[in-house]
Design an enzyme around this catalytic site. Structure first.
Site, mmCIF file in Angstrom:
data_model
loop_
_atom_site.group_PDB
_atom_site.id
_atom_site.type_symbol
_atom_site.label_atom_id
_atom_site.label_comp_id
_atom_site.label_asym_id
_atom_site.label_seq_id
_atom_site.Cartn_x
_atom_site.Cartn_y
_atom_site.Cartn_z
ATOM 1 C CB SER A 73 -0.908 -0.006 1.229
ATOM 2 O OG SER A 73 -0.147 -0.293 2.388
ATOM 3 C CB THR A 191 -1.121 6.066 4.204
ATOM 4 O OG1 THR A 191 -2.018 6.050 3.102
ATOM 5 C CG2 THR A 191 -0.136 7.185 4.081
ATOM 6 C CB THR A 209 -0.212 6.314 0.440
ATOM 7 O OG1 THR A 209 -1.100 5.199 0.440
ATOM 8 C CG2 THR A 209 -0.852 7.434 -0.356
ATOM 9 N NE ARG A 219 -8.589 8.141 -3.770
ATOM 10 C CZ ARG A 219 -7.919 7.884 -2.643
ATOM 11 N NH1 ARG A 219 -6.658 7.548 -2.689
ATOM 12 N NH2 ARG A 219 -8.513 7.964 -1.478
ATOM 13 C CB THR A 242 -3.532 5.717 7.664
ATOM 14 O OG1 THR A 242 -3.686 4.586 6.790
ATOM 15 C CG2 THR A 242 -3.730 5.264 9.093
ATOM 16 N N GLY A 243 -6.315 5.692 6.064
ATOM 17 C CA GLY A 243 -7.697 5.237 5.877
ATOM 18 C C GLY A 243 -8.267 5.856 4.613
HETATM 19 N N1 ASP Z 1 -5.311 7.526 2.990
HETATM 20 C C1 ASP Z 1 -4.914 6.769 1.844
HETATM 21 C C2 ASP Z 1 -5.689 7.243 0.639
HETATM 22 O O1 ASP Z 1 -6.858 7.518 0.754
HETATM 23 C C3 ASP Z 1 -5.106 5.293 2.007
HETATM 24 C C4 ASP Z 1 -4.842 4.727 3.382
HETATM 25 O O2 ASP Z 1 -4.146 5.284 4.179
HETATM 26 O O3 ASP Z 1 -5.370 3.678 3.707
HETATM 27 O O4 ASP Z 1 -5.125 7.287 -0.428
#
Ligand code: ASP
Length: 332
Positions: A73, A191, A209, A219, A242-243
């Site tokens: 990721s 991330t 990330t 995107r 993160t998320g």
């Molecule tokens: N925040 C990151 C994104 O939306 C992904 C992640 O951290 O899970 O690209």
């Protein structure tokens, strides 16, 4: 010492001298998201313990997962977009509000180092896509194939159904388990966000990330957006996230966490309030999507909070090297 400086409108503002930013501490510290933060922290700690700057530490730290194909990721080994292109997002910020970011950059192993160069060598903060790649190549970065064979295999498998459905915390389930050298092949986000305070008491942060797996081409998530995926205010503290990035951008999440710390909230409470704001903005999505915040204040106190179980962060200072398990809102 404060000196006067003129703004574009001619108005006088108070500017800080270099020394004023330095408040010596004997306890440098680094924290970073997820299990892969442990290895990243090791690299950052090497810099911090020898008296290096927080900025150098966070850059060195997040370069580790960027180049580690087991982390699917972030960087090399990261999942591609739905058309098979690995597009990377990264940003970095120091203790003087200096920041740099690259969005949707391709073919570059260390987007964080390109982001730092954007900060240091250009009058801009963000470079995106082709322009970011051109800038990287002009500055000696190598063009590389970032699609690891395992990531390609997983993408081809995904193409059979082509359903877009972020998997919560999948990264956390596999990494660092010896049995599973390429864990997270089912992961589709997570991330690395890293925050550090150096021996001079200065804060910096970095975030990098490959974004949500199989995202639409072009995107960009929260991670390279200053104020969303990362924010540092050396007077107050620093935060990262993160998320699912869309939910973080909506509330300018990391900036919100820093402002809440400015109001006197502890890092953990500030992160909790930001997570609650996510629920308020989008309650239906919040029930299903993971969002996590991580923060450190000017005293080196730290904490995090998540919407759902599973979020962990790695901590390293002179006394300890360990994983922390922040609280979460939903109990499933
Ligand atoms: N925040 C990151 C994104 O939306 C992904 C992640 O951290 O899970 O690209």
């Amino acid at each position: 010492m404060l000196g006067a400086a003129a703004t574009l409108t001619g108005e006088k503002v108070l500017a800080r001298s270099e020394e004023e930013y330095d408040t010596v501490t004997d306890n440098p510290i680094v924290i970073s998201t997820w299990n892969f933060g442990l290895d990243a922290n090791k690299a950052a700690w090497k810099v911090l313990k020898s008296g290096g700057t927080a900025l150098d530490a966070v850059e060195a730290g997040v370069r580790i997962p960027e180049a580690d194909p087991r982390v699917n990721s972030v960087g090399y080994g990261g999942a591609p977009d739905r058309d098979g292109h690995v597009t990377l997002d990264a940003c970095i910020m120091d203790h003087k509000y200096r920041c740099g970011s690259v969005m949707a950059i391709e073919h570059i192993m260390h987007p964080i180092s390109v982001a730092r160069l954007v900060m240091e060598k250009t009058p801009h903060i963000v470079l995106a896509g082709e322009g970011a790649l051109q800038f990287a190549l002009e500055n000696g970065f190598k063009k590389e194939n970032m699609l690891h064979p395992e990531a390609e295999k997983a993408w081809k498998e995904w193409l059979k159904k082509a359903e877009y459905n972020p998997v919560m915390n999948a990264e956390n389930k596999g990494y660092h388990k010896k049995k599973d050298p390429m864990p997270g092949s089912k992961t589709n986000h997570d991330t690395i966000g890293m925050l550090a305070m150096d021996a001079r008491g200065n804060l910096s942060g970095a975030c990098t990330t490959s974004g949500l797996a199989y995202k639409m081409r072009g995107r960009v998530g929260d991670s390279p957006i200053i104020g969303a995926g990362l924010y540092v205010d050396n007077e107050v503290g620093a935060a990262t996230s993160t998320g699912v990035g869309e939910e973080v951008i909506r509330i300018a999440g990391s900036h919100l966490v820093v402002e809440l710390m400015r109001q006197g909230y502890s890092p953990e409470k500030a992160c909790k309030k930001a997570v609650e704001r996510i629920i308020k903005c989008n309650p239906e999505v919040a029930k299903k999507a993971q969002v996590c915040f991580l923060a450190m204040n000017k005293h080196g106190e730290h904490g995090g909070y998540a919407l759902h179980p599973g979020f962990v962060y790695a901590l390293r200072d002179k006394n300890t090297e360990e994983m922390m398990q922040p609280k979460h809102i939903y109990q499933e």
